[in-house]
Design a protein around this motif. Structure first.
Motif, PDB file in Angstrom:
ATOM      1  N   GLU B   3      -0.458 -10.388  -1.240  1.00  0.00           N
ATOM      2  CA  GLU B   3       0.544 -10.375  -0.101  1.00  0.00           C
ATOM      3  C   GLU B   3       0.562  -8.833   0.626  1.00  0.00           C
ATOM      4  O   GLU B   3       0.536  -7.938  -0.387  1.00  0.00           O
ATOM      5  CB  GLU B   3       2.103 -10.259  -0.931  1.00  0.00           C
ATOM      6  N   ILE B   4       0.514  -8.891   1.931  1.00  0.00           N
ATOM      7  CA  ILE B   4       0.581  -7.577   2.677  1.00  0.00           C
ATOM      8  C   ILE B   4       1.915  -6.983   2.848  1.00  0.00           C
ATOM      9  O   ILE B   4       2.597  -7.844   3.158  1.00  0.00           O
ATOM     10  CB  ILE B   4      -0.205  -7.836   3.793  1.00  0.00           C
ATOM     11  N   VAL B   5       1.865  -5.626   2.482  1.00  0.00           N
ATOM     12  CA  VAL B   5       3.428  -5.083   2.617  1.00  0.00           C
ATOM     13  C   VAL B   5       3.544  -4.069   3.633  1.00  0.00           C
ATOM     14  O   VAL B   5       4.322  -3.865   4.144  1.00  0.00           O
ATOM     15  CB  VAL B   5       3.893  -4.432   1.256  1.00  0.00           C
ATOM     16  N   ILE B   6       2.192  -3.526   4.141  1.00  0.00           N
ATOM     17  CA  ILE B   6       2.195  -2.520   5.061  1.00  0.00           C
ATOM     18  C   ILE B   6       1.048  -3.044   5.869  1.00  0.00           C
ATOM     19  O   ILE B   6      -0.010  -3.007   5.432  1.00  0.00           O
ATOM     20  CB  ILE B   6       2.042  -1.386   4.639  1.00  0.00           C
ATOM     21  N   LYS B   7       1.309  -3.070   7.207  1.00  0.00           N
ATOM     22  CA  LYS B   7       0.201  -3.336   8.171  1.00  0.00           C
ATOM     23  C   LYS B   7       0.322  -2.598   9.392  1.00  0.00           C
ATOM     24  O   LYS B   7       1.169  -2.612  10.282  1.00  0.00           O
ATOM     25  CB  LYS B   7       0.227  -4.838   8.405  1.00  0.00           C
ATOM     26  N   ILE B  50      -2.030  -2.547   3.642  1.00  0.00           N
ATOM     27  CA  ILE B  50      -1.883  -2.252   2.216  1.00  0.00           C
ATOM     28  C   ILE B  50      -1.123  -3.515   1.307  1.00  0.00           C
ATOM     29  O   ILE B  50      -0.385  -4.044   1.902  1.00  0.00           O
ATOM     30  CB  ILE B  50      -1.003  -0.885   1.996  1.00  0.00           C
ATOM     31  N   TYR B  51      -1.725  -3.569   0.090  1.00  0.00           N
ATOM     32  CA  TYR B  51      -1.176  -4.922  -0.544  1.00  0.00           C
ATOM     33  C   TYR B  51      -0.093  -4.428  -1.484  1.00  0.00           C
ATOM     34  O   TYR B  51       0.052  -3.486  -1.914  1.00  0.00           O
ATOM     35  CB  TYR B  51      -2.326  -5.458  -1.253  1.00  0.00           C
ATOM     36  N   LYS B  52       0.715  -5.619  -1.890  1.00  0.00           N
ATOM     37  CA  LYS B  52       1.650  -5.468  -2.733  1.00  0.00           C
ATOM     38  C   LYS B  52       1.398  -4.857  -4.107  1.00  0.00           C
ATOM     39  O   LYS B  52       0.305  -5.502  -4.592  1.00  0.00           O
ATOM     40  CB  LYS B  52       2.778  -6.710  -2.992  1.00  0.00           C
ATOM     41  N   GLY B  53       1.969  -4.086  -4.869  1.00  0.00           N
ATOM     42  CA  GLY B  53       1.672  -3.466  -6.058  1.00  0.00           C
ATOM     43  C   GLY B  53       0.411  -2.601  -6.220  1.00  0.00           C
ATOM     44  O   GLY B  53       0.152  -2.072  -7.463  1.00  0.00           O
ATOM     45  N   GLU B  54      -0.230  -2.216  -5.018  1.00  0.00           N
ATOM     46  CA  GLU B  54      -1.363  -1.285  -4.944  1.00  0.00           C
ATOM     47  C   GLU B  54      -0.947   0.236  -4.912  1.00  0.00           C
ATOM     48  O   GLU B  54       0.086   0.349  -4.481  1.00  0.00           O
ATOM     49  CB  GLU B  54      -2.135  -1.449  -3.544  1.00  0.00           C
ATOM     50  N   MET B  55      -1.802   0.885  -5.629  1.00  0.00           N
ATOM     51  CA  MET B  55      -1.454   2.238  -5.597  1.00  0.00           C
ATOM     52  C   MET B  55      -2.664   2.865  -4.696  1.00  0.00           C
ATOM     53  O   MET B  55      -3.912   2.789  -4.780  1.00  0.00           O
ATOM     54  CB  MET B  55      -1.719   3.034  -6.916  1.00  0.00           C
ATOM     55  N   PHE B  56      -2.367   3.212  -3.432  1.00  0.00           N
ATOM     56  CA  PHE B  56      -3.121   3.722  -2.415  1.00  0.00           C
ATOM     57  C   PHE B  56      -3.121   5.054  -1.916  1.00  0.00           C
ATOM     58  O   PHE B  56      -1.928   5.821  -1.910  1.00  0.00           O
ATOM     59  CB  PHE B  56      -2.551   2.905  -1.123  1.00  0.00           C
ATOM     60  N   GLY B  57      -4.216   5.805  -1.834  1.00  0.00           N
ATOM     61  CA  GLY B  57      -4.352   7.001  -1.612  1.00  0.00           C
ATOM     62  C   GLY B  57      -4.873   7.443  -0.079  1.00  0.00           C
ATOM     63  O   GLY B  57      -5.354   6.720   0.464  1.00  0.00           O
ATOM     64  N   LYS B  87       7.187  -4.380   4.773  1.00  0.00           N
ATOM     65  CA  LYS B  87       8.050  -5.322   4.071  1.00  0.00           C
ATOM     66  C   LYS B  87       8.631  -4.663   2.783  1.00  0.00           C
ATOM     67  O   LYS B  87       7.700  -4.211   1.918  1.00  0.00           O
ATOM     68  CB  LYS B  87       7.254  -6.359   3.580  1.00  0.00           C
ATOM     69  N   GLY B  88       9.879  -4.457   2.422  1.00  0.00           N
ATOM     70  CA  GLY B  88      10.414  -3.939   1.451  1.00  0.00           C
ATOM     71  C   GLY B  88      11.184  -2.644   1.420  1.00  0.00           C
ATOM     72  O   GLY B  88      11.040  -1.903   2.584  1.00  0.00           O
ATOM     73  N   LYS B  89      11.851  -2.312   0.379  1.00  0.00           N
ATOM     74  CA  LYS B  89      12.635  -1.108   0.595  1.00  0.00           C
ATOM     75  C   LYS B  89      11.843   0.162   0.311  1.00  0.00           C
ATOM     76  O   LYS B  89      10.926   0.180  -0.478  1.00  0.00           O
ATOM     77  CB  LYS B  89      13.723  -1.167  -0.415  1.00  0.00           C
ATOM     78  N   ALA B 196       5.434  -3.032 -12.510  1.00  0.00           N
ATOM     79  CA  ALA B 196       6.571  -3.606 -11.972  1.00  0.00           C
ATOM     80  C   ALA B 196       6.300  -4.059 -10.479  1.00  0.00           C
ATOM     81  O   ALA B 196       7.135  -4.635  -9.547  1.00  0.00           O
ATOM     82  CB  ALA B 196       8.129  -2.866 -11.995  1.00  0.00           C
ATOM     83  N   ASN B 197       5.142  -3.863 -10.145  1.00  0.00           N
ATOM     84  CA  ASN B 197       4.667  -4.277  -9.036  1.00  0.00           C
ATOM     85  C   ASN B 197       5.205  -3.484  -7.737  1.00  0.00           C
ATOM     86  O   ASN B 197       5.205  -4.047  -6.517  1.00  0.00           O
ATOM     87  CB  ASN B 197       4.964  -5.810  -8.601  1.00  0.00           C
ATOM     88  N   THR B 198       5.232  -2.023  -7.758  1.00  0.00           N
ATOM     89  CA  THR B 198       5.844  -1.541  -6.829  1.00  0.00           C
ATOM     90  C   THR B 198       4.391  -0.810  -6.103  1.00  0.00           C
ATOM     91  O   THR B 198       3.412  -0.559  -6.872  1.00  0.00           O
ATOM     92  CB  THR B 198       6.676   0.090  -7.345  1.00  0.00           C
ATOM     93  N   THR B 199       4.583  -0.935  -4.698  1.00  0.00           N
ATOM     94  CA  THR B 199       3.430  -0.320  -3.972  1.00  0.00           C
ATOM     95  C   THR B 199       3.750   1.077  -4.019  1.00  0.00           C
ATOM     96  O   THR B 199       4.687   1.814  -3.609  1.00  0.00           O
ATOM     97  CB  THR B 199       3.362  -0.836  -2.680  1.00  0.00           C
ATOM     98  N   ILE B 200       2.621   1.900  -4.056  1.00  0.00           N
ATOM     99  CA  ILE B 200       2.777   3.292  -4.028  1.00  0.00           C
ATOM    100  C   ILE B 200       1.624   4.114  -3.139  1.00  0.00           C
ATOM    101  O   ILE B 200       0.577   3.921  -3.408  1.00  0.00           O
ATOM    102  CB  ILE B 200       2.715   4.082  -5.496  1.00  0.00           C
ATOM    103  N   LEU B 201       2.160   4.878  -2.153  1.00  0.00           N
ATOM    104  CA  LEU B 201       1.417   5.424  -1.584  1.00  0.00           C
ATOM    105  C   LEU B 201       1.241   7.001  -1.882  1.00  0.00           C
ATOM    106  O   LEU B 201       2.158   7.744  -1.905  1.00  0.00           O
ATOM    107  CB  LEU B 201       1.763   5.649   0.060  1.00  0.00           C
ATOM    108  N   LEU B 202      -0.015   7.596  -1.942  1.00  0.00           N
ATOM    109  CA  LEU B 202      -0.052   8.833  -2.542  1.00  0.00           C
ATOM    110  C   LEU B 202      -1.032   9.597  -1.484  1.00  0.00           C
ATOM    111  O   LEU B 202      -2.110   9.430  -1.522  1.00  0.00           O
ATOM    112  CB  LEU B 202      -0.589   8.839  -4.043  1.00  0.00           C
TER     113      LEU B 202
END
Ligand SMILES: Nc1ncnc2c1ncn2[C@@H]1O[C@H](COP(=O)(O)OP(=O)(O)O)[C@@H](O)[C@H]1O
Ligand SMILES: [Mg+2]
Lengths: 252, 240
Positions: B3-7, B50-57, B87-89, B196-202
């Motif tokens: 699932e894509i949460v940020i596009k 960016i996909y759901k649950g991904e940790m993205f730098g 998509k999402g808080k 817990a499937n949180t998407t994180i941008l670092l």
């Protein structure tokens, strides 16, 4: 945005403003009384003792306008800088930013309400018998809240873009103070000039307070005029705010 | 398919060149009012998912536009062109101490900050103790936070952000604060959030951190995306 979310935001931010005001000064509540009281004393001395101006119950007259003016002026000063002083927050998280000036206006509204018992007590002390009409004060509070919020929204949304507005607001408030019948009665304004004063958003509320406290009179035309001002300013306020708030984070 | 949460689709972003002209300029040169001012271009034609649950730098030099991307995701900035879907808080963890008031104590600040970040008063009341425990600030809970050290403020901020159930967490160069012990617990917590499937941008200048924790990363150069892909590949390209 849901109603409960709006309530949470407004409640939390207003509570913060009130707490901070009480906590950062030793006298807290007394300050919201002391300033208008000292002004009343000053004007009493200058106008009654020195210039011998004859106005009935001058102290009650002065205070019934000064407390309301204090709310208006403090709210406008605080709201003007409300976005800039929360810059790091506005740049970080999106929320309905109008709750920032709104919490400033509600904070000063709270202090105004807290000062009313003093006003009523002084009126009774000056042998005004308390009347059921005084309840109409709640309508005046509501109308002033709307008007003050409207103007606050205009100032809050423009200030990040034109920072000189902060200074202009102070000058404007000083002029507006003397352009509002607070230290002189409305009746003393020359008939021919009166219509100009009707454009003053604070005139109807202040004058309604005078009549209410001193004569226990409720003047419908003043309430009507105040309603027009509050609807006008609230609409203009939200219109301008919604236009400018999208770009806040860019210029902070 | 995940699932894509940020596009981001072909996003451009510019800023006003000089910050505030002031009323003097406007009065002296009324013409400047009508003509659009030259704007500084910060991002050009940015597209990524960016996909759901991904940790993205996100890596790149100072001023490359990393923070601007986070601002666009948080919704505080609007793009000039292109489309951004989120998509999402979103819970931002960007600037230290933003949304805190120095005169209030930590319990009051937890309420204030949490509500500003989108949580309800009810929820904040329920998790206040948990937040204090995690930040290790129990014994200071009644002190105004102006008396706190930078590390303590950072701990409080981080603790609030991770406890209000973010779906997308934005972290901008702040993981380096706090002592070693707290950093270890931050990373533990981040691990827990990922499970817990949180998407994180670092966003971090610490390339080791990105390489170690992120699945994928993006390299910004010259206002646009130079490379996007596997974190270690991107770091290698950035270092060279
Ligand atoms: N509000 C602003 N007004 C003007 N220029 C800005 C603003 N925010 C960022 N910029 C500019 O945009 C570019 C990217 O900034 P930023 O995203 O903060 O970079 P970084 O990658 O270091 O986080 C920089 O050149 C910066 O000067
Ligand atoms: Mg940055």
């Amino acid at each position: 945005m849901s109603l409960s979310r709006s309530f949470d935001l407004v409640f939390t931010l207003t509570l913060k403003e009130i707490k901070v005001k009480y906590r950062s000064s030793a006298l807290g509540y007394l300050w919201s009384l002391l300033y208008p009281l000292s002004l009343a004393l000053l004007f009493f001395f200058a106008l009654r003792v020195v210039l011998k101006v004859q106005v009935e119950d001058f102290v009650v007259f002065l205070l019934s306008g000064l407390f309301a003016w204090q709310w208006f002026a403090n709210s406008l000063s605080a709201s003007t800088v409300s976005i800039i002083s929360n810059a790091s927050l506005v740049k970080m998280v999106k929320f309905p930013y109008f709750v920032l000036p709104l919490s400033n206006v509600l904070n000063d509204c709270f202090h105004f309400i807290a000062s009313l018992p003093v006003l009523f007590a002084l009126a009774i002390f000056h042998s005004k018998s308390p009347s059921i009409q005084w309840m109409a004060g709640s309508i005046l509070i509501f109308l002033q809240l709307m008007t003050t919020l409207g103007i606050s929204l205009v100032l809050a949304s423009l200030n990040p873009f034109f920072r000189d507005l902060e200074r202009l607001t102070q000058i404007g408030l000083n002029i507006a103070f003397y352009a509002t019948p607070i230290i002189y009665p409305f009746e003393m304004i020359p008939e021919k000039l009166k219509f100009i004063f009707y454009f003053n958003p604070m005139l109807p509320v202040i004058e309604a307070w005078h009549r209410l406290i001193l004569k226990s009179e409720i003047e419908l035309w003043l309430i009507g005029l105040s309603l027009i001002h509050s609807i006008f300013w609230l609409s203009v306020g939200f219109l301008i705010f919604s236009r400018f708030s999208k770009r806040f984070a860019e210029v902070l | 398919m995940r699932e894509i949460v940020i596009k981001f689709s072909n996003v451009d972003k510019s800023f006003p060149s000089y910050k505030h002209p002031g009323i003097k300029t406007m009065l002296l040169r009324p013409k400047t009012l009508g003509t659009p001012r030259k704007r500084f271009i910060a991002l050009k034609d940015i597209s990524f998912e960016i996909y759901k649950g991904e940790m993205f730098g996100i890596v790149g030099k100072n001023g490359a536009g990393k923070s601007t991307i986070l601002g666009l995701i948080a919704g505080v900035l609007v793009p000039d062109r292109g489309k951004i879907e989120v998509k999402g808080k979103v819970v931002p963890l960007l600037e230290l101490g933003a949304g805190f008031h120095p005169e209030l104590n930590s319990i009051e600040n937890i309420m204030l900050n949490g509500v500003l970040l989108g949580a309800s008063r009810k929820m904040m009341k329920a998790i206040t103790q948990e937040i204090l425990d995690f930040a290790g600030l129990n014994e200071f809970s009644n002190q105004p936070i102006r008396t706190f050290s930078t590390g303590m403020v950072a701990r409080l901020g981080f603790s609030i952000a991770v406890h209000i159930q973010p779906e997308i967490l934005l972290v901008d160069e702040i993981l380096a604060v706090g002592d070693a012990e707290f950093q270890r617990r931050c990373l533990e917590k981040i691990d827990q959030l990922r499970k817990a499937n949180t998407t994180i941008l670092l966003v971090s200048h610490d390339t080791n951190q990105i390489e170690k924790f992120c699945d994928r990363a993006l390299l910004l150069e010259d206002k646009s995306i130079k490379l996007i892909g596997n974190a270690s590949e991107v770091i290698k390209a950035y270092a060279s």
